[in-house]
Motif scaffolding. Structure first.
Motif, PDB file in Angstrom:
ATOM      1  N   GLU A 176       0.775  -1.213  -0.108  1.00 46.60           N
ATOM      2  CA  GLU A 176      -0.123   0.135   0.008  1.00 46.60           C
ATOM      3  C   GLU A 176       1.036   1.251   0.045  1.00 46.60           C
ATOM      4  N   SER A 233      -2.971  -9.843  -1.737  1.00 47.90           N
ATOM      5  CA  SER A 233      -2.533 -10.773  -2.128  1.00 47.90           C
ATOM      6  C   SER A 233      -2.765 -12.055  -1.318  1.00 47.90           C
ATOM      7  N   THR A 238      -9.820  -7.388   1.798  1.00 44.47           N
ATOM      8  CA  THR A 238     -10.846  -7.075   0.713  1.00 44.47           C
ATOM      9  C   THR A 238     -12.288  -7.186   1.659  1.00 44.47           C
ATOM     10  N   ASP A 250     -15.880  -2.521  -5.320  1.00 41.88           N
ATOM     11  CA  ASP A 250     -14.880  -2.777  -4.423  1.00 41.88           C
ATOM     12  C   ASP A 250     -15.384  -4.090  -3.518  1.00 41.88           C
ATOM     13  N   ALA A 310      -8.829  -5.969 -13.815  1.00 43.26           N
ATOM     14  CA  ALA A 310      -8.150  -5.178 -12.883  1.00 43.26           C
ATOM     15  C   ALA A 310      -8.230  -5.824 -11.408  1.00 43.26           C
ATOM     16  N   ARG A 353      -5.538  -7.589  -9.197  1.00 43.42           N
ATOM     17  CA  ARG A 353      -5.206  -7.088  -7.854  1.00 43.42           C
ATOM     18  C   ARG A 353      -5.296  -7.971  -6.508  1.00 43.42           C
ATOM     19  N   ALA A 359      -0.428 -10.752 -13.325  1.00 41.22           N
ATOM     20  CA  ALA A 359      -0.572 -10.862 -11.853  1.00 41.22           C
ATOM     21  C   ALA A 359       0.337 -11.824 -11.193  1.00 41.22           C
TER      22      ALA A 359
END
Ligand code: BES
Ligand code: ZN
Length: 661
Positions: free
Chosen positions: A165, A300, A317, A559, A585, A589, A620
């Motif tokens: 991040e 990840s 997430t 999201d 995407a 991600r 990825a």
């Protein structure tokens, strides 16, 4: 595996005597060095077939790690020192599990002195790794192994600063369950064995290091950290993480560790954690692990959460801004009782961890967020189970396999262990009454606290403390059916959700008339209602139908991973290629397997989809965890695509699957 294990018992003693001469790396059959001396191994059903360890001979009581993290080399290097309790008077070998470890020295302590010991590292078995057999003729009370892990260790992920991040510092974390602890520590890697541990860890001084142990909220970054875990834990709960991690409290005993940019959002999302601990304590007795902190990992992280003691590892997430996915925290917290306190003796008994935990999770959600929310979550899980269980091989539909039956490690923890397990406990709760059943479960956690048990031990305990105590309530045959038979018993309780009735009507009406439900109905829908709306849609829709939904509800680009894992596969199956960019995407991600495997699975059905899957994966892959990489790679390699996209057929007169409430 089983046949090999049996053969080992009959190997001639002469061959074993020859092999007892230590060597650096053995090239022969990895199974060939097991001794035949001593009593016969435990009954086949008690053996953990995912470990070479021999707990009937010797067990680790304490593990002391002295290790260094090297972010450049992507290795953990150092020593592991075992304090051993010898069980079998004739045993003279210590067998450890390893995977891709380089072993440079093995020593035993005798009369206060460390002496080299002979050892053999067997050739790797693809599933189990390399068996490390240490000759311990003196039956040393302490043995020390010097080792270094591989940069590709299956249980570790090393992230470059760009993959974090904050983009300033590197990050690393472990994921030891099911059998990956052996890729970063040589150990007896079976949950049947529990031990205390300490660790001295050095690293570059600008990262914070945390473990599944006594993390200090006030710790300074020094590059030199010490940990103790005074409660006995199984090896799959060994955990370590390091990175630009800061701490913010939620309560006196709970808090969040996260990258600075993430920590406030996480504290807000998980603000109810203390309340969750309190309600669980009221139900099942004191929280026995002192602090309960959450570590927010990079996207990840291959799982939703991992119940590492005192420090649950959590995917970012679920931080969606409205607390709608926090049952994940209830789940990982619940493991502090079901799993970490009372542990399955091997993955075969996985439902003892995950089924009990899913049940307790639901009870926590009910206490903190109300019955309608817990019912909605139960119905979502139950419907998914109902849909899948029929397509599974019969042997994997049982909660636990009958003693003596073989099962692959990867099959041991499916929706059956989680959701059929929780359903079974809900059945017991209904029959015996909540008060009696709560008292029973609390007694169960106390009775087996800090032990590792089998399904059969649970059955015997439940029979004595539930079935026989309240006769004529549940029969032995019913309990046996739940645990050992395929499918769901016909008398399983049927939870209904009031809210979902409305969702079902809205969905049906739209499918029939193309008329979307009025805003007043949908504007207050929770994530769970949207999930149920999506779950009940036909396998494919027309592109126009998807465009209409997307226009109204902006699913593409969401999201919310739970929505994404339902919407994108539907888009793929229906040929709604407008979603491809956002799908790609999201999939690149996020490395959480549960969220992205359904998307990859939908993609690989057709040639254009497979091409897109390959493209996403290639991009990825450097950021994915080895566990996720392995799953995606297997799926892509085994794909049998059809040439054209599946024809997006309009559902005949709006027919949807039968009401799923
Ligand atoms: N212990 C599991 C994760 C796990 C299981 C890792 C088996 C490796 C092998 C964890 O508690 C879990 O169940 N996580 C779920 C959470 C969900 C059910 C709320 C996940 O990751 O999705
Ligand atoms: Zn779990």
């Amino acid at each position: 595996m089983r046949s090999k294990l049996d053969i080992r018992r009959f190997l001639p003693a002469l061959l074993l005597a020859l092999l007892a001469v230590g060597c650096q790396r053995e090239s022969g059959d990895p199974t060939a060095v097991t001794p035949t001396n001593g009593p016969a191994p435990a009954a086949a059903s008690d053996r953990d077939e995912h470990s070479y360890a021999e707990p009937e001979k010797v067990v680790t009581e304490d593990l002391a790690l002295d290790i260094a993290l090297d972010f450049d080399a992507k290795t953990i290097a150092g020593t592991a020192t075992y304090t051993l309790q010898w069980k079998d008077p004739s045993a003279t070998q210590l067998v450890l599990d390893t995977r891709d470890l380089t072993i440079s020295k093995v020593e035993g302590e005798a009369n206060g002195q460390w002496q080299p010991l002979q050892y053999a590292l067997a050739e790797a078995d693809a599933t189990l790794g390399s068996k490390l057999t240490i000759e311990t003729p003196a039956r040393n009370a302490k043995v020390r192994v010097t080792y270094v892990s591989s940069p590709d260790a299956s249980g570790l992920q090393w992230l470059t600063p760009e993959m974090t991040e904050g983009k300033q510092l590197p990050f690393m974390f472990s994921q030891s369950q099911q059998i990956h602890a052996r890729s970063w520590v040589p150990l007896q890697d079976t949950p049947a064995i529990r031990y205390t541990y300490t660790a001295h860890v050095t690293s570059r001084p600008d990262v914070m290091v945390l473990m599944s142990a006594n993390n200090d909220p006030d710790a300074q970054r020094t590059g030199d950290y010490s940990f103790t875990m005074p409660q006995k834990i199984p090896s799959y709960l060994m955990a370590i993480a390091a990175g630009d991690l800061v701490f913010k409290p939620i309560s006196g005993r709970a808090g969040v560790w996260a990258e600075p940019a993430m920590v406030d959002r996480a504290v807000a999302e998980f603000a109810d954690t203390e309340k969750m601990i309190e309600v669980t304590e009221q139900l099942y007795g004191p929280y026995r692990w002192e602090r309960y902190d959450l570590l927010i990992l990079p996207p990840s992280f291959p799982y939703g959460g991992m119940e590492n003691p005192r420090l649950s590892f959590i995917t970012p997430t679920v931080i969606v801004g409205d607390k709608s996915l926090v049952s994940l925290i209830a789940h990982e917290l619940a493991h502090s009782w079901s799993g970490n306190l009372v542990t399955f003796a091997s993955a075969k008994h996985g439902w003892l961890n995950e089924g009990f935990t899913s049940y307790v999770e639901n009870r926590i959600v009910e206490s903190v967020y109300g019955k309608e929310t817990s019912d909605m979550e139960f119905v979502i899980a139950r419907n998914a189970l109902r849909e899948n269980i029929g397509t599974m091989p019969e042997a994997t539909q049982a909660l636990a396999v009958k003693p003596g039956t073989e099962l692959d490690a990867d099959d041991a923890l499916s929706a059956v262990a989680y959701d059929k397990g929780a359903w079974f406990l809900q059945f017991l709760e209904q029959r015996f009454g909540r008060e009696n059943f709560d008292a029973f479960l609390r007694g169960y956690f106390d009775h087996f606290a800090f032990q590792s048990i089998t399904t059969e031990q649970f059955v015997a305990y439940a029979k004595a403390n539930l079935l026989d105590k309240y006769p004529d309530t549940v029969t032995d045959a019913e309990m046996q059916e739940w645990i050992y038979a395929p499918g769901i018993p016909s008398y399983a309780p049927q939870v209904m959700s009031r809210n979902f009735g409305i969702v079902d009507s809205a969905r049906l009406a739209w499918l029939g008339s193309a008329q979307l439900p009025p805003r007043q109905i949908t504007e207050n829908w929770s994530t769970q209602e949207w999930l149920h709306f999506l779950d009940g849609l036909p396998q494919t829709l027309t592109v126009e139908q998807l465009a209409q939904l997307d226009e109204a509800y902006s699913f593409t680009g969401t999201d919310n991973g739970e929505i994404a894992m339902r919407w994108y596969p539907l888009a793929v199956r229906s040929g709604y290629t407008q979603a491809n960019e956002a799908l790609a995407a999201f999939t690149a991600r996020v490395g959480r397997r549960k969220l992205i495997m359904p998307i990859y699975t939908a993609l690989v059905q057709t040639e254009p989809g497979l091409a897109l899957a390959k493209q996403i994966f290639e991009q990825a892959r450097p950021g994915y965890h080895p566990i996720t990489t392995g799953s995606v790679e297997k799926l892509i390699n085994e794909a049998k695509p059809t040439p054209a996209p599946a024809a997006p057929a309009a559902p005949a007169d709006g027919a949807a699957p039968a009401s799923t409430n």
